[in-house]
Design a protein around this motif. Structure first.
Motif, mmCIF file in Angstrom:
data_model
loop_
_atom_site.group_PDB
_atom_site.id
_atom_site.type_symbol
_atom_site.label_atom_id
_atom_site.label_comp_id
_atom_site.label_asym_id
_atom_site.label_seq_id
_atom_site.Cartn_x
_atom_site.Cartn_y
_atom_site.Cartn_z
ATOM 1 N N GLY A 4 0.342 -1.119 0.179
ATOM 2 C CA GLY A 4 -0.051 -0.091 0.117
ATOM 3 C C GLY A 4 0.373 1.454 -0.132
ATOM 4 N N PHE A 5 2.038 0.934 -0.090
ATOM 5 C CA PHE A 5 3.445 2.554 0.047
ATOM 6 C C PHE A 5 3.999 2.037 -1.179
ATOM 7 N N TRP A 6 4.410 3.501 -1.575
ATOM 8 C CA TRP A 6 6.003 3.552 -2.875
ATOM 9 C C TRP A 6 7.023 3.799 -1.436
ATOM 10 N N TYR A 7 7.760 3.154 -2.876
ATOM 11 C CA TYR A 7 9.525 3.794 -2.102
ATOM 12 C C TYR A 7 9.957 3.188 -3.579
ATOM 13 N N HIS A 8 11.216 3.702 -2.702
ATOM 14 C CA HIS A 8 12.491 3.535 -4.431
ATOM 15 C C HIS A 8 13.170 2.452 -3.916
ATOM 16 N N LYS B 190 -1.239 12.676 -4.535
ATOM 17 C CA LYS B 190 -1.663 11.160 -5.165
ATOM 18 C C LYS B 190 -1.011 10.199 -4.174
ATOM 19 N N GLY B 191 -0.030 11.263 -3.213
ATOM 20 C CA GLY B 191 0.688 9.124 -2.295
ATOM 21 C C GLY B 191 1.891 9.079 -3.071
ATOM 22 N N VAL B 192 1.975 8.997 -4.103
ATOM 23 C CA VAL B 192 2.663 8.035 -5.315
ATOM 24 C C VAL B 192 4.333 9.728 -5.059
#
Ligand code: A3P
Length: 319
Positions: A31-35, A189-191
């Motif tokens: 549910g979360f974005w990461y490098h 957008k949470g990205v």
């Protein structure tokens, strides 16, 4: 470390990917974005999704551990300094040899998802930090009953702080409004690195309401407004309350002074001269509440405030 991280690369390749405002790819995990690699340390694995996965598998919390959890740019450096100073106040005098006067708070309290910690877990000493969202924390942090301190901040200030922080690495001199707009869109957008700042806060907030004895929920604005009260609250929670004698001697004020923006930002000049070390000044910009109004348009402010109101409804999150 590189061998441990290597095994997660194939998993990352299967995850949903989107480019963020810097054009770097982010991967969606739980549910979360990461490098895949932290933007300014791509040769290292710190803060990468692989490092998060490695800590989920390999990190084993002790019941006595205290975790300082934050979404980046919410006051992590300040919280690390305060917790370190409180915990170690009988070991060091407040003069020029105090570790916080000679090095950076990030050297005193390691992140569990950083290479520094994974390579040398023994230096943690029971006080650790993380940017990992609550629902993705290594399971032992919850099951061991260790304590967590979370600090949140007005998302508008988080965004502008992040924008400045990251700009230092991609193009220090750029004032390009298009970049701000692109970053704004991704943040809204949470990205963004570590995903939606709102969802990050909500995860810890809900947990703190359910287990208030295990999770202390602080906020940056209140720390600025009434540092003395918040520092005492923090000291009680992490098991190092101030005695009446200490309070009478002005120990709380000493710690607040030692960890002030002015003191910390002037510290560790020697460290900055060390090759391959991120300079200390990157962690200190203005340290004020509400600077975002100087950078955001009225429309941007309205959009972020609307998201905040809707997302935080019923959670009594003081911003
Ligand atoms: P600004 O960019 O708004 O100045 P983090 O530590 O989570 O990366 O957050 C960085 C933000 O905290 C930056 O905000 C930084 O200036 C501020 N900060 C760092 N040390 C501080 C301190 N001792 N007191 C208050 N704010 C501090």
């Amino acid at each position: 470390m590189s061998i441990i991280i290597e095994q997660y690369k194939n998993t990352v390749a299967t995850l949903p990917m989107q480019k963020t405002w810097t054009d770097a790819p982010l991967y969606k995990y739980e549910g979360f974005w990461y490098h895949q690699g932290f933007w300014f340390q791509s040769e290292y694995a710190s803060f990468s999704l692989e490092a998060v996965m490695a800590s989920q598998d390999d990190f084993h919390a002790q019941p006595t551990d205290v975790f300082l959890a934050t979404y980046p740019k919410s006051g992590t450096t300040w919280l690390k300094a305060l917790a370190f100073a409180i915990t170690n106040r009988t070991k060091f005098s407040y003069g020029p040899t105090h570790p916080l006067a000679t090095t950076c708070p990030h050297d005193c309290v390691p992140y569990i998802e950083s290479e520094a910690y994974i390579n040398n877990p023994s230096y943690a000493n029971g006080l650790l930090a993380t940017h990992i969202p609550y629902t993705s924390l290594p399971k032992s942090i919850i099951s061991s009953g260790s304590r967590i301190v979370y600090i949140c901040r007005d998302p508008k200030d988080v965004f502008i702080s992040f924008w400045h922080f990251k700009k230092k690495y991609i193009d220090d001199s750029s004032t390009d409004p298009i970049m701000l707009e692109k970053a704004f869109e991704c943040f809204s957008k949470g990205v963004f690195e570590f995903g939606s700042s709102w969802d990050h806060v909500i995860g810890y907030r809900k947990a703190s309401l359910e287990w208030p004895d295990k999770i202390l929920f602080l906020n940056y604005e209140e720390m600025k407004r009434d540092a003395k009260n918040e520092v005492k609250k923090l000291a009680n929670f992490i098991g190092h309350p101030f005695t009446e004698e200490e309070e009478a001697k002005g120990e709380v004020e000493e710690i607040i002074k030692l960890c002030s923006f002015d003191k910390l930002s002037k510290a560790s000049k020697d460290r900055d001269a060390t090759p391959n070390v991120i300079s200390n000044d990157i962690f200190f910009r203005k340290g004020v509440v509400g600077d975002s109004v100087n950078h955001l348009t009225d429309e941007m402010i309205q959009i972020l405030d609307k998201i905040t109101t809707e997302k935080y409804e019923g959670l009594d999150i003081p911003i």
